[in-house]
Design a protein around this motif. Structure first.
Motif, PDB file in Angstrom:
ATOM      1  N   SER A   8       0.828  -1.208   0.000  1.00  0.00           N
ATOM      2  CA  SER A   8       0.000   0.000   0.000  1.00  0.00           C
ATOM      3  C   SER A   8       0.862   1.258   0.000  1.00  0.00           C
ATOM      4  CB  SER A   8      -0.925  -0.003   1.217  1.00  0.00           C
ATOM      5  OG  SER A   8      -0.187   0.164   2.407  1.00  0.00           O
ATOM      6  N   LEU A  10       3.746   4.034  -1.714  1.00  0.00           N
ATOM      7  CA  LEU A  10       4.284   4.667  -2.918  1.00  0.00           C
ATOM      8  C   LEU A  10       5.754   4.941  -2.652  1.00  0.00           C
ATOM      9  CD1 LEU A  10       1.711   7.436  -3.923  1.00  0.00           C
ATOM     10  CD2 LEU A  10       2.118   5.253  -5.066  1.00  0.00           C
ATOM     11  N   SER A  56       9.448   6.115   0.947  1.00  0.00           N
ATOM     12  CA  SER A  56       8.181   5.421   0.753  1.00  0.00           C
ATOM     13  C   SER A  56       7.175   5.955   1.759  1.00  0.00           C
ATOM     14  CB  SER A  56       8.342   3.907   0.904  1.00  0.00           C
ATOM     15  OG  SER A  56       8.642   3.562   2.233  1.00  0.00           O
ATOM     16  N   THR A  58       3.086   5.094   3.193  1.00  0.00           N
ATOM     17  CA  THR A  58       1.899   4.251   3.131  1.00  0.00           C
ATOM     18  C   THR A  58       0.688   5.153   3.017  1.00  0.00           C
ATOM     19  OG1 THR A  58       1.703   4.172   5.542  1.00  0.00           O
ATOM     20  CG2 THR A  58       2.825   2.338   4.486  1.00  0.00           C
ATOM     21  N   PRO A  62      -6.808   3.376  -2.268  1.00  0.00           N
ATOM     22  CA  PRO A  62      -6.357   3.597  -3.649  1.00  0.00           C
ATOM     23  C   PRO A  62      -6.550   5.053  -4.086  1.00  0.00           C
ATOM     24  CG  PRO A  62      -7.673   1.592  -3.511  1.00  0.00           C
ATOM     25  CD  PRO A  62      -7.779   2.272  -2.179  1.00  0.00           C
ATOM     26  N   ARG A  65      -3.686   7.058  -2.615  1.00  0.00           N
ATOM     27  CA  ARG A  65      -2.456   6.767  -3.367  1.00  0.00           C
ATOM     28  C   ARG A  65      -2.465   7.483  -4.714  1.00  0.00           C
ATOM     29  NH1 ARG A  65      -3.183   2.021  -0.873  1.00  0.00           N
ATOM     30  NH2 ARG A  65      -4.178   0.946  -2.612  1.00  0.00           N
ATOM     31  N   GLY A  66      -3.609   7.455  -5.384  1.00  0.00           N
ATOM     32  CA  GLY A  66      -3.705   8.113  -6.688  1.00  0.00           C
ATOM     33  C   GLY A  66      -3.493   9.614  -6.583  1.00  0.00           C
ATOM     34  N   ARG A  69       0.162  10.224  -5.764  1.00  0.00           N
ATOM     35  CA  ARG A  69       0.990   9.969  -6.954  1.00  0.00           C
ATOM     36  C   ARG A  69       0.912  11.160  -7.908  1.00  0.00           C
ATOM     37  NH1 ARG A  69      -1.572   6.079  -8.709  1.00  0.00           N
ATOM     38  NH2 ARG A  69      -0.518   4.382  -7.623  1.00  0.00           N
ATOM     39  N   THR A  80       6.664   5.334  -7.959  1.00  0.00           N
ATOM     40  CA  THR A  80       6.275   3.969  -8.319  1.00  0.00           C
ATOM     41  C   THR A  80       5.421   3.383  -7.204  1.00  0.00           C
ATOM     42  OG1 THR A  80       8.344   3.115  -7.394  1.00  0.00           O
ATOM     43  CG2 THR A  80       8.312   3.528  -9.766  1.00  0.00           C
ATOM     44  N   ASP A  81       4.634   2.381  -7.554  1.00  0.00           N
ATOM     45  CA  ASP A  81       3.787   1.707  -6.571  1.00  0.00           C
ATOM     46  C   ASP A  81       4.610   0.731  -5.742  1.00  0.00           C
ATOM     47  OD1 ASP A  81       1.390   2.958  -7.294  1.00  0.00           O
ATOM     48  OD2 ASP A  81       1.032   1.521  -8.904  1.00  0.00           O
ATOM     49  N   GLY A  82       4.234   0.595  -4.467  1.00  0.00           N
ATOM     50  CA  GLY A  82       4.896  -0.343  -3.565  1.00  0.00           C
ATOM     51  C   GLY A  82       6.156   0.256  -2.967  1.00  0.00           C
TER      52      GLY A  82
END
Length: 174
Positions: A8, A10, A56, A58, A62, A65-66, A69, A80-82
């Motif tokens: 979860s 980025l 990174s 958390t 979603p 995160r979007g 990002r 990048t994801d993760g």
């Protein structure tokens, strides 16, 4: 406490070369993104043909995160994801704000997401009532899914985190 869920996260690659700059960038980006205090923000060393420190974060949903990002990309960062690995160094985590001054080891474990304190050069766990002088700089690392703070003995019968908040410039990159 909420565990760090690597899927979860980025990862932000801003080309940062040292931990101090990465810490400052992580805090600034967390503020810019208005990330909640209880989330995780970590630094990760990348040792490839372009050594650097990536970040990174958390994010619970979603949608969050979007949005993060999009904002980070707009700021010019590679996102990048993760998480890049499972052994990051936590800068933001639940309870970090309470880790100031000198606290007993047991209180540090109870008040934060830190799962364990290890003392360099000693076997076993430190006593829960052993004082740890935080120097207001507590950076535990993920080890096998647990957040572990490395500490060392200091003058006066206390512990201090192994990582010094103001490292000698010649030793910063070691």
């Amino acid at each position: 406490m909420t565990p760090f869920v690597f899927g979860s996260a980025l990862t932000v690659d801003a080309g940062t070369k040292d931990l101090r700059a990465a810490d400052h960038l992580l805090q600034a980006l967390a503020a810019d993104l208005a990330l909640p205090e209880g989330g995780f923000g970590c630094t990760h060393l990348v040792r490839d043909d372009r050594p650097r420190v990536v970040l990174s974060f958390t994010l619970e949903s979603p949608e969050a995160r979007g949005a993060a990002r999009d904002r980070l990309t707009a700021l010019g960062h590679e996102v990048t994801d993760g998480a890049p690995d499972d052994c990051g160094r936590a800068v933001r985590y639940p309870g970090v704000a309470a880790l100031t001054g000198t606290l007993p080891v047991g209180e540090i474990l109870a008040a934060s997401a830190i799962d364990a304190v290890t003392v360099l050069g000693t076997p076993g766990d430190p006593a829960p009532d052993l004082p740890l002088h935080t120097r207001d700089h507590v950076r535990p690392q993920w080890r096998q899914g647990r957040l572990v703070l490395a500490a060392q003995p200091a003058a006066g019968g206390v512990l201090v985190p192994f990582e010094h908040p103001d490292p000698t410039p010649c030793c910063v990159d070691h």
